[in-house]
Design an enzyme around this catalytic site. Structure first.
Site, PDB file in Angstrom:
ATOM      1  N   LYS A 107     -36.365 -17.216  51.027  1.00  8.65           N
ATOM      2  CA  LYS A 107     -36.662 -18.044  52.195  1.00  8.65           C
ATOM      3  C   LYS A 107     -37.387 -19.300  51.731  1.00  8.65           C
ATOM      4  O   LYS A 107     -38.485 -19.220  51.187  1.00  8.65           O
ATOM      5  CB  LYS A 107     -37.540 -17.272  53.193  1.00  8.65           C
ATOM      6  CG  LYS A 107     -38.075 -18.174  54.308  1.00  8.65           C
ATOM      7  CD  LYS A 107     -38.994 -17.459  55.279  1.00  8.65           C
ATOM      8  CE  LYS A 107     -39.831 -18.472  56.055  1.00  8.65           C
ATOM      9  NZ  LYS A 107     -40.708 -17.843  57.056  1.00  8.65           N
ATOM     10  N   GLY A 168     -47.282 -19.099  63.497  1.00  4.69           N
ATOM     11  CA  GLY A 168     -48.500 -18.421  63.930  1.00  4.69           C
ATOM     12  C   GLY A 168     -49.029 -18.860  65.288  1.00  4.69           C
ATOM     13  O   GLY A 168     -50.101 -18.435  65.689  1.00  4.69           O
ATOM     14  N   ALA A 194     -40.523 -18.272  63.288  1.00  9.92           N
ATOM     15  CA  ALA A 194     -41.829 -18.851  63.652  1.00  9.92           C
ATOM     16  C   ALA A 194     -41.919 -19.173  65.135  1.00  9.92           C
ATOM     17  O   ALA A 194     -40.975 -19.688  65.738  1.00  9.92           O
ATOM     18  CB  ALA A 194     -42.145 -20.121  62.869  1.00  9.92           C
ATOM     19  N   GLY A 195     -43.058 -18.841  65.696  1.00  9.13           N
ATOM     20  CA  GLY A 195     -43.352 -19.195  67.086  1.00  9.13           C
ATOM     21  C   GLY A 195     -43.269 -18.036  68.061  1.00  9.13           C
ATOM     22  O   GLY A 195     -43.839 -18.102  69.145  1.00  9.13           O
ATOM     23  N   ASN A 216     -43.820 -12.592  62.235  1.00  7.41           N
ATOM     24  CA  ASN A 216     -44.898 -11.916  61.510  1.00  7.41           C
ATOM     25  C   ASN A 216     -46.126 -11.741  62.400  1.00  7.41           C
ATOM     26  O   ASN A 216     -46.495 -10.643  62.783  1.00  7.41           O
ATOM     27  CB  ASN A 216     -45.241 -12.716  60.241  1.00  7.41           C
ATOM     28  CG  ASN A 216     -46.208 -11.996  59.299  1.00  7.41           C
ATOM     29  OD1 ASN A 216     -46.173 -12.213  58.097  1.00  7.41           O
ATOM     30  ND2 ASN A 216     -47.079 -11.133  59.781  1.00  7.41           N
TER      31      ASN A 216
END
Lengths: 265, 88
Positions: A107, A168, A194-195, A216
Site C-alpha cells: 500500500k 483517522g 481512510a475516513g 483502522n
C-alpha cells in the site's frame, strides 16, 4: 431462483491475481495491545491487514513483534508507507518491507502535511512509477480525484484507494459522488481507504459499488473494538449485498406500500 | 618541498599506527561502534535480533538477507534496521 444467496459465498474479489472473500481490509495500528489487535482482526473476518514499517527498538530487541500475534501465514500483510511525505521515503520503506516479508503487494501513501495528511498526488505518482518499475504491485491511497486516479491506474497500480475523509478523522464518506466517479471509470478494484467512522459509513462505501473498504481507527478507537470489528464485517457484507441487489429508485413523493383498493368505508 | 618517495610510506606508517580497533557507524540514527571486519550478520547478532523478522538498509541500499554474513561494515555506514509494526 436462489432464495438464499450467501452474502459472501461466491462473491469474491481479486487484486493483483490474488482472490479474496472478505471485502474488509483492516489496519493493525492504534490498539491497546497486540492481543487486542489479534482479537479484533479475527472478529473482522479480514484476510488482508495493513502493517507499518518502522525502526526496531535497539534497546529492546526481544520485544514481542506483530508477526507473533498476527500471523503472516494466515493474513496477507499489506505493508504501508504511513508517515512518508516524499516519494523517496516511500520507495525506501517498501523496499525494506519487501525484504522483511518477501512479498511485493504493498500500500503506497505519500502524505501532505498535517493537519489533513491529504494525499500528495505529485509524490504519489512519482513513487508509484518507481515502485512499479521495481516489480511492486501497488495498491495506492489517493485523493478523491478521478483524474489522478486514472493516471495511477494507467501507470499500473493494482487498486485505487481514494480517501473518504482524512486519515483517522472518522468523518465517513464526505465525497460519495467522487468515489462513485472513480469507481465508474476504473478497471481495477476501488477501495475507500481512510475516513470510515462507523458501520454505516462502510456500508455506504459498498453500496456505492466499491470493491472493498480499508479502515483502522474506526475499529481500534471504538470503545469495544472487537464488537465494532464484528459490526464492520456485517456492514461491508450488507453494503455489498445491497449494491448487488440494486436499490429502489429515489421518489420525491409517497408511493403507498399497501393496496389502495379494498379499504373499509 | 615535495618528496613523494618518502611521503607515501610515511603516510602508510601513520595509517597503521592510527588503525582503530573499532569503527563508528550509525544504526537507526544512533552512533554505534563495531570491530573492523564485522559484518551485518555480526551486528544483528550483537544487537540480538531475529534476522528472519527484520530488514536492513545500508547507505540507502537494501542489504539482501542472503548477504548479511558477507557484507562488511565500513566507517560512517548508515544502517536502518526495520520490522513490521501495527499500522493502518
Amino acid at each position: 431462483m436462489d432464495v438464499n444467496p450467501a452474502p459472501t459465498g461466491d462473491d469474491t474479489w481479486e487484486v493483483a491475481g490474488r482472490r479474496f472473500r472478505s471485502r474488509l481490509i483492516v489496519g493493525t495500528g492504534r490498539y491497546k495491545s497486540l492481543e487486542e489487535t489479534a482479537a479484533a482482526i479475527e472478529a473482522s473476518g479480514a484476510e488482508i491487514v495493513t502493517v507499518a514499517v518502522r525502526r526496531v527498538n535497539l534497546s529492546d530487541p526481544k520485544a514481542p513483534m506483530l508477526q507473533d500475534f498476527v500471523s503472516p501465514e494466515r493474513y496477507t500483510y499489506l505493508p504501508n508507507t504511513a508517515g512518508c511525505h516524499t516519494a523517496n521515503d516511500a520507495v525506501r520503506t517498501l523496499r525494506l518491507a519487501r525484504e522483511a516479508g518477501g512479498w511485493n503487494l504493498v500500500k503506497l501513501e505519500v502524505l501532505g502535511p498535517p493537519p489533513y495528511l491529504y494525499p500528495d498526488m505529485e509524490g504519489t505518482l512519482e513513487a508509484a512509477k518507481a515502485l512499479i518499475q521495481d516489480g511492486f504491485e501497488v495498491m495506492v491511497y489517493c485523493a478523491d480525484d478521478p483524474v489522478a486516479a486514472k493516471k495511477l491506474e494507467d501507470l499500473g497500480c493494482v487498486a485505487i484507494m481514494p480517501l473518504g475523509a482524512p486519515i483517522g478523522s472518522g468523518l465517513g464518506l464526505t465525497n460519495p459522488f467522487m468515489i462513485h466517479s472513480i469507481k465508474q471509470q476504473a478497471k481495477v478494484p476501488v477501495l475507500v481507504d481512510a475516513g470510515i467512522g462507523t458501520a454505516s459509513d462502510a456500508a455506504k462505501a459498498m453500496e456505492i459499488g466499491c470493491d472493498a473498504v480499508l479502515l483502522n481507527s474506526a475499529i481500534a478507537h471504538a470503545k469495544d473494538p472487537i464488537r465494532m470489528a464484528r459490526a464492520m464485517k456485517a456492514a461491508v457484507e450488507a453494503g455489498r449485498d445491497a449494491f448487488l441487489a440494486g436499490r429502489m429508485p429515489w421518489n420525491y413523493q409517497a408511493d403507498a406500500s399497501s393496496p389502495m383498493t379494498g379499504l373499509i368505508r | 618541498m615535495r618528496r613523494p618517495g618518502l611521503r607515501c610510506p610515511l603516510r602508510f606508517a601513520i595509517f597503521l599506527a592510527d588503525m582503530p580497533d573499532t569503527i563508528a557507524i550509525t544504526v537507526n540514527g544512533e552512533m554505534q561502534t563495531v570491530a573492523p571486519g564485522d559484518t551485518v550478520a555480526a551486528l544483528l547478532r550483537a544487537i540480538g535480533l531475529d534476522t528472519r523478522k527484520v530488514a536492513v538498509e545500508r547507505n540507502e541500499e537494501i542489504v539482501p538477507r542472503s548477504t548479511y554474513a558477507t557484507v562488511p561494515l565500513a566507517p560512517g555506514d548508515r544502517l536502518e534496521i526495520v520490522h513490521f509494526i501495527g499500522g493502518g
